[in-house]
Design a protein around this motif. Structure first.
Motif, PDB file in Angstrom:
ATOM      1  N   TRP A  35       3.022  -7.005   6.193  1.00  0.00           N
ATOM      2  CA  TRP A  35       3.616  -8.234   6.701  1.00  0.00           C
ATOM      3  C   TRP A  35       3.973  -7.974   8.162  1.00  0.00           C
ATOM      4  N   SER A  36       3.006  -8.270   9.026  1.00  0.00           N
ATOM      5  CA  SER A  36       3.170  -7.993  10.445  1.00  0.00           C
ATOM      6  C   SER A  36       2.154  -8.815  11.221  1.00  0.00           C
ATOM      7  N   VAL A  37       2.423  -9.031  12.504  1.00  0.00           N
ATOM      8  CA  VAL A  37       1.452  -9.730  13.346  1.00  0.00           C
ATOM      9  C   VAL A  37       0.156  -8.937  13.463  1.00  0.00           C
ATOM     10  N   GLU A  38       0.225  -7.658  13.143  1.00  0.00           N
ATOM     11  CA  GLU A  38      -0.973  -6.818  13.160  1.00  0.00           C
ATOM     12  C   GLU A  38      -1.951  -7.187  12.044  1.00  0.00           C
ATOM     13  N   ASN A  39      -1.467  -7.829  10.993  1.00  0.00           N
ATOM     14  CA  ASN A  39      -2.315  -8.254   9.873  1.00  0.00           C
ATOM     15  C   ASN A  39      -2.694  -9.716  10.094  1.00  0.00           C
ATOM     16  N   ALA A  40      -3.891  -9.941  10.580  1.00  0.00           N
ATOM     17  CA  ALA A  40      -4.360 -11.297  10.879  1.00  0.00           C
ATOM     18  C   ALA A  40      -4.522 -12.162   9.634  1.00  0.00           C
ATOM     19  N   PHE A  41      -4.513 -11.547   8.464  1.00  0.00           N
ATOM     20  CA  PHE A  41      -4.743 -12.282   7.219  1.00  0.00           C
ATOM     21  C   PHE A  41      -3.470 -12.546   6.431  1.00  0.00           C
ATOM     22  N   ARG A  42      -2.311 -12.123   6.954  1.00  0.00           N
ATOM     23  CA  ARG A  42      -1.085 -12.240   6.182  1.00  0.00           C
ATOM     24  C   ARG A  42      -0.860 -13.669   5.714  1.00  0.00           C
ATOM     25  N   PRO A  43      -0.415 -13.910   4.543  1.00  0.00           N
ATOM     26  CA  PRO A  43       0.170 -12.966   3.593  1.00  0.00           C
ATOM     27  C   PRO A  43      -0.864 -12.243   2.737  1.00  0.00           C
ATOM     28  N   PHE A  44      -2.138 -12.415   3.054  1.00  0.00           N
ATOM     29  CA  PHE A  44      -3.197 -11.785   2.267  1.00  0.00           C
ATOM     30  C   PHE A  44      -3.519 -10.405   2.825  1.00  0.00           C
ATOM     31  N   CYS A  45      -4.200  -9.596   2.014  1.00  0.00           N
ATOM     32  CA  CYS A  45      -4.547  -8.247   2.459  1.00  0.00           C
ATOM     33  C   CYS A  45      -5.868  -8.221   3.210  1.00  0.00           C
ATOM     34  N   SER A  46      -6.690  -9.262   3.045  1.00  0.00           N
ATOM     35  CA  SER A  46      -8.011  -9.263   3.667  1.00  0.00           C
ATOM     36  C   SER A  46      -8.518 -10.691   3.837  1.00  0.00           C
ATOM     37  N   GLN A  80      10.242   0.735   9.961  1.00  0.00           N
ATOM     38  CA  GLN A  80       9.463   0.810   8.729  1.00  0.00           C
ATOM     39  C   GLN A  80       8.644  -0.466   8.583  1.00  0.00           C
ATOM     40  N   ASN A  81       7.416  -0.301   8.125  1.00  0.00           N
ATOM     41  CA  ASN A  81       6.560  -1.453   7.883  1.00  0.00           C
ATOM     42  C   ASN A  81       6.997  -2.157   6.606  1.00  0.00           C
ATOM     43  N   THR A  82       6.850  -3.456   6.625  1.00  0.00           N
ATOM     44  CA  THR A  82       7.162  -4.253   5.451  1.00  0.00           C
ATOM     45  C   THR A  82       5.861  -4.639   4.771  1.00  0.00           C
ATOM     46  N   TYR A  83       5.813  -4.423   3.487  1.00  0.00           N
ATOM     47  CA  TYR A  83       4.642  -4.785   2.702  1.00  0.00           C
ATOM     48  C   TYR A  83       5.042  -5.793   1.636  1.00  0.00           C
ATOM     49  N   ILE A  84       4.136  -6.723   1.378  1.00  0.00           N
ATOM     50  CA  ILE A  84       4.303  -7.681   0.286  1.00  0.00           C
ATOM     51  C   ILE A  84       3.067  -7.573  -0.600  1.00  0.00           C
ATOM     52  N   ASN A  85       3.122  -8.140  -1.769  1.00  0.00           N
ATOM     53  CA  ASN A  85       1.940  -8.175  -2.629  1.00  0.00           C
ATOM     54  C   ASN A  85       1.056  -9.341  -2.207  1.00  0.00           C
ATOM     55  N   CYS A  86      -0.219  -9.058  -2.033  1.00  0.00           N
ATOM     56  CA  CYS A  86      -1.193 -10.099  -1.701  1.00  0.00           C
ATOM     57  C   CYS A  86      -1.160 -11.143  -2.821  1.00  0.00           C
ATOM     58  N   PRO A  87      -1.062 -12.426  -2.470  1.00  0.00           N
ATOM     59  CA  PRO A  87      -1.007 -13.458  -3.512  1.00  0.00           C
ATOM     60  C   PRO A  87      -2.268 -13.525  -4.375  1.00  0.00           C
ATOM     61  N   THR A  88      -3.383 -13.040  -3.857  1.00  0.00           N
ATOM     62  CA  THR A  88      -4.643 -13.128  -4.598  1.00  0.00           C
ATOM     63  C   THR A  88      -4.888 -11.915  -5.483  1.00  0.00           C
ATOM     64  N   CYS A  89      -4.863 -10.713  -4.896  1.00  0.00           N
ATOM     65  CA  CYS A  89      -5.227  -9.515  -5.660  1.00  0.00           C
ATOM     66  C   CYS A  89      -4.035  -8.624  -6.013  1.00  0.00           C
ATOM     67  N   LYS A  90      -2.878  -8.945  -5.479  1.00  0.00           N
ATOM     68  CA  LYS A  90      -1.610  -8.230  -5.747  1.00  0.00           C
ATOM     69  C   LYS A  90      -1.528  -6.840  -5.121  1.00  0.00           C
ATOM     70  N   LYS A  91      -2.496  -6.456  -4.276  1.00  0.00           N
ATOM     71  CA  LYS A  91      -2.414  -5.177  -3.569  1.00  0.00           C
ATOM     72  C   LYS A  91      -1.398  -5.305  -2.440  1.00  0.00           C
ATOM     73  N   PRO A  92      -0.841  -4.199  -1.981  1.00  0.00           N
ATOM     74  CA  PRO A  92       0.099  -4.267  -0.857  1.00  0.00           C
ATOM     75  C   PRO A  92      -0.583  -4.797   0.406  1.00  0.00           C
ATOM     76  N   ALA A  93       0.084  -5.714   1.084  1.00  0.00           N
ATOM     77  CA  ALA A  93      -0.424  -6.289   2.328  1.00  0.00           C
ATOM     78  C   ALA A  93       0.660  -6.150   3.390  1.00  0.00           C
TER      79      ALA A  93
END
Length: 73
Positions: free
Chosen positions: A21-32, A6-19
């Protein structure tokens, strides 16, 4: 036995949208990249700060420096 990861999601610290949490997300902990740059700009503009708590040691050091009058020992 197949394990479904299962993928793990956290809230983006800036906009609070789900982001993601994986090496696949180059912007983590942010969504974008946009949210990452907004946060970077806040740090650069000194919008964030760490509060300083004065202590008794600060007063002692200040008194020692004041009484030294700039003389080197």
């Amino acid at each position: 036995m197949n394990k479904i990861k299962q993928n793990t999601y956290i809230n983006c610290p800036t906009c609070k949208k789900p982001a993601l949490w994986s090496v696949e997300n180059a912007f983590r902990p942010f969504c974008s990249d946009k949210c990452k740059m907004i946060d970077f700009g806040d740090w650069a503009n000194e919008s964030y700060s760490i509060p300083q708590i004065d202590s008794e040691e600060d007063d002692i050091m200040t008194a020692d420096l004041s009484s030294d009058s700039g003389h080197l020992h």
